[in-house]
Design a protein around this motif. Structure first.
Motif, PDB file in Angstrom:
ATOM      1  N   ARG A 305       0.830  -1.211   0.000  1.00  0.00           N
ATOM      2  CA  ARG A 305       0.000   0.000   0.000  1.00  0.00           C
ATOM      3  C   ARG A 305       0.866   1.263   0.000  1.00  0.00           C
ATOM      4  O   ARG A 305       0.598   2.215  -0.698  1.00  0.00           O
ATOM      5  N   ASN A 306       1.938   1.218   0.807  1.00  0.00           N
ATOM      6  CA  ASN A 306       2.751   2.430   0.953  1.00  0.00           C
ATOM      7  C   ASN A 306       3.756   2.633  -0.173  1.00  0.00           C
ATOM      8  O   ASN A 306       4.137   3.752  -0.468  1.00  0.00           O
ATOM      9  N   HIS A 307       4.205   1.536  -0.774  1.00  0.00           N
ATOM     10  CA  HIS A 307       5.344   1.682  -1.687  1.00  0.00           C
ATOM     11  C   HIS A 307       5.156   1.072  -3.062  1.00  0.00           C
ATOM     12  O   HIS A 307       6.009   1.263  -3.917  1.00  0.00           O
ATOM     13  N   ARG A 308       4.150   0.287  -3.316  1.00  0.00           N
ATOM     14  CA  ARG A 308       4.117  -0.398  -4.598  1.00  0.00           C
ATOM     15  C   ARG A 308       2.859  -0.123  -5.434  1.00  0.00           C
ATOM     16  O   ARG A 308       2.953   0.337  -6.551  1.00  0.00           O
ATOM     17  N   ILE A 309       1.705  -0.393  -4.885  1.00  0.00           N
ATOM     18  CA  ILE A 309       0.494  -0.336  -5.709  1.00  0.00           C
ATOM     19  C   ILE A 309       0.082   1.121  -5.929  1.00  0.00           C
ATOM     20  O   ILE A 309       0.014   1.887  -4.967  1.00  0.00           O
ATOM     21  N   PRO A 310      -0.206   1.524  -7.183  1.00  0.00           N
ATOM     22  CA  PRO A 310      -0.639   2.909  -7.392  1.00  0.00           C
ATOM     23  C   PRO A 310      -1.863   3.225  -6.527  1.00  0.00           C
ATOM     24  O   PRO A 310      -2.780   2.402  -6.414  1.00  0.00           O
TER      25      PRO A 310
END
Ligand code: DGJ
Length: 724
Positions: A305-310
């Motif tokens: 959630r914080n670093h990968r998925i737009p």
């Protein structure tokens, strides 16, 4: 927060005579690497972080031997061809034909790489050749996740041939190892299976080219010392960020340690690397947890959630899709009615699925038209622009299905560009779902695929959603324009190039990653997609399991759970199952009776209230559907003031689910007081749960509550709120 910002260090081997320790730490975990006196890099610890960094010096290191089948069983990146006779991480043939590698430490550095992220790079070099490997480790402090990949480079006189190029080579030490891996097929994706590793090698891989995760999935849970437990015990969970052929190898070495090699599948993929060029592998994403699989999942979810998925920390659109409802059989008036149905139901968006394109070869079934991305004039005489307008007039946004990597032989595209198709010149065409795969290693094809999507947005700027499908595997792997042994790798790189360019121009549009069901769910593609399609199997009885299994690695916000007519279940059960992720619909709204419609309208409102917790909360899998009559999961907000608790009856045998002991909740604050209220009730029904009682978090987690699931209440959704 114990984020160490003192980490900037640059150390060179010439400056240090003795061993060098390289701790790669997150808040709770550490991977400690050591450069020994001979300059070789080995793993000395992978697990819980020590409180005192100085004590890493006391780590013994595991197996450095003078005699054996490998000089360094715990090598951090095992080279092939010289002293190592176990499975290598890297295998290469130098420009002069020498097939051996040695890799010694040159230097390393650790520096900040964004808020709460450090990047450690370690340069290794072959003492005899101008050949080097950089090992990269991104450490996400608050999420306890590591991302590891390698960059291979040389300046030899001619090209070097790479036969194997792993992303990571982990080394773990325990009494026993239990591996959970995931397998499946269409409509039965990600079935977990746990095995105890024995001497020898266990290999999980894919050779399908596209749809890499259909038969085997690129993810694993390795539990140390005991079979995996939900909330206790040591587990390493890992997944490869790659949408193509992958390989995981788990090898128990002669000292009963596990060597884990993860990366692109070397099968038919020898890569010729020209001097001065980089070969960068995809990343292995992994986390160590000493709070069982639950702890590992929560770390991965937070990281995603914080670093990968737009828009991983943002919102999602609810939608009505028409695939299950109409298949290919629709026209303008029918669609306009469906837009109105979507509005009546209360969703945000209407998603038009397959079948809207192709004229010379109309897409009226799956046998023709794929590749010809022009509106079918018979079905849609006024074009997509008209549909976008009509949807807007009805009060919903409009989204569309595409499958731009593929082509039906019966299409204008195929007729015009037969050389764009992956196929062997001297073999009959082989099709999967009547279609073939375009050669995305060819830049012209990349431009075409980009153009398909760009054109849709240019002509219809209000297009609000894309469902990107991918239904075929690569048969007869051969490229007419590129080296064929590069095809599997360059196909995926070509795909990412297209997606990168699209995301640069359209950064915020929601996109669903779909692949004939859930055959392409991985964090390589999820860098570009806001959500994924777990499976075409939308029977809620199956989806409980499928969604539960994906939840080991992927967060609820990304899981598209649609309510359909598969399996003939009551609307409440279907809705409650879909609600544990990103809820959507694929039903004929006009066929709902008044009660079911009223329930659904209210459920969407409830969802609007509950979804921040479902999307952003911590997941606690309270009872597995695999081993219990009642499967149960809950999401808890970061502030621990709200939670949503889903329970489902799995077993339909007599009295199953009744008279069970209470289910203990998790993740609440013991000292806070909470109310527990049932939601998603059918109109006119009453809950046996008394919503006026307040409980302490301590009570709910120590004693628990019985959600009163039984054969008349096959699913129950409970909303837990801090009593103020
Ligand atoms: C496979 C997808 O998984 C389905 O949801 C649907 O979009 C069909 N393809 C359309 O052909």
């Amino acid at each position: 927060m114990r984020f160490l910002l003192t980490l900037f260090s640059l150390i060179s081997s010439s400056a240090v005579a003795a061993t060098i320790d390289i701790p790669i730490e997150t808040s709770r975990t550490a991977l400690v690497l050591r450069v020994d006196n001979d300059g070789h890099l080995v793993t000395v610890h992978h697990g819980k972080r020590l409180q005192q960094t100085a004590e890493y010096a006391r780590l013994r290191g595991i197996t450095h031997l003078n005699e054996g089948y490998s000089e360094y069983y715990n090598s951090v990146y095992t080279p092939a061809g010289s002293r190592n006779l176990l499975e290598p991480a890297i295998q290469a043939t130098h420009a002069d034909g020498n097939p051996s590698l040695d890799l010694v430490y040159v230097r390393h550095e650790t520096k900040p790489a964004g808020t709460g992220v450090t990047l450690t790079t370690i340069l290794l070099k072959d003492p005899q050749y101008a050949f080097e490997v950089t090992l990269n480790y991104k450490a996400y402090q608050n999420e306890d996740v590591l991302e590891s990949w390698s960059t291979i480079r040389h300046t030899e006189k001619k090209a070097v041939r790479l036969q194997k190029y792993a992303s990571a080579n982990l080394y773990l030490s325990a009494g026993q190892y239990y591996l959970t891996h995931y397998h499946g097929n269409w409509a039965s994706e990600v079935r977990p299976e746990e095995v105890q590793l024995t001497a020898g090698m266990k290999v999980i891989d894919s050779k399908l080219g596209t749809r890499a995760q259909m038969l085997q999935a690129p993810m694993f849970m390795l539990s140390l010392n005991q079979p995996a437990q939900e909330e206790q015990g040591e587990v390493v969970a890992g997944t490869l960020a790659w949408s193509g052929n992958f390989q995981f190898q788990f090898e128990i070495d002669p000292y009963h340690n596990v060597r884990l090699l993860a990366g692109i599948n070397p099968y038919a993929s020898e890569y010729t690397l020209e001097p001065g060029r980089d070969f960068t592998t995809p990343a292995l994403i992994y986390t160590y947890s000493n709070q069982g699989t639950g702890g590992a999942s929560r770390s991965l979810h937070r990281w995603a959630r914080n670093h990968r998925i737009p828009q991983g920390t943002g919102d999602r659109l609810t939608l009505l899709n028409n695939w299950e409802a109409t298949q290919f059989d629709f026209d303008e008036p029918k669609l306009v009615d469906l837009f109105k149905d979507g509005k009546k139901l209360g969703v945000d968006l209407f998603l038009l699925d397959d079948g809207w394109f192709g004229n010379k070869f109309p897409r009226n079934d799956d046998k023709a038209g794929l590749g010809d991305w022009q509106e079918n004039k018979a079905k849609l005489p006024h074009g997509l622009g008209y549909l976008v307008q009509q949807a807007e007039a009805a009060g919903v946004k409009f989204g569309i299905w595409i499958e731009p990597e593929m082509v039906n032989p019966k299409s204008e595209l195929y007729t015009k560009h037969p050389d764009w198709v992956i196929k062997l010149p001297n073999r009959p065409d082989a099709v999967f779902r009547n279609q073939q795969v375009l050669d995305l290693s060819n830049p012209k094809v990349q431009d075409f695929v980009y153009g398909v999507v760009d054109d849709l947005f240019t002509k219809n700027p209000k297009l609000a959603y894309i469902k990107w499908d991918c239904n075929a595997v690569i048969y007869n792997a051969y490229s007419s324009v590129n080296q064929t042994s590069h095809l599997y790798v360059d196909y995926v790189r070509g795909l990412y190039r297209v997606l990168e360019k699209l995301r640069a121009k359209y950064p915020t549009v929601p996109m669903m990653l779909c692949s004939g069901g859930g055959a392409r769910v991985d964090y390589g593609a999820l860098k570009y997609f806001t959500e994924y399609w777990p499976s075409d199997n939308t029977s809620p009885a199956e989806r409980i399991f499928i969604q539960y299994n994906y939840s080991a690695f992927f967060p609820a916000i990304a899981s598209c759970n649609h309510i359909t007519d598969w399996g003939n279940f009551p609307i409440k059960f279907r809705t409650d199952v879909a609600m544990m992720g990103k809820m959507g619909y694929d039903i004929v709204v006009s066929k709902l009776d008044a009660n079911d419609l009223a329930f659904s309208q209210q459920a969407l409102k409830n969802y609007g209230r509950l979804k921040p917790v479902i999307y952003q909360g911590d997941l606690f899998r309270l009872q597995s559907p695999h081993t219990n009559d009642v499967g149960s999961v809950m999401y808890v907000s970061e502030k621990q003031d709200k939670a949503v608790w889903f329970s489902y009856l799995i077993n339909s045998r007599f009295k199953a689910g009744s008279d069970l002991p209470p289910i203990r909740l998790r993740g609440l604050q013991p000292g806070k007081r909470y109310t527990v209220q049932e939601t998603n009730l059918m109109p006119g029904t009453k809950s046996p749960i008394d919503g006026s009682v307040t409980y302490s978090g301590d009570f709910l987690m120590t004693v628990g509550l019985n959600p009163a699931v039984n054969d008349r209440r096959t699913s129950v959704v409970l909303e837990i709120s801090e009593a103020l």
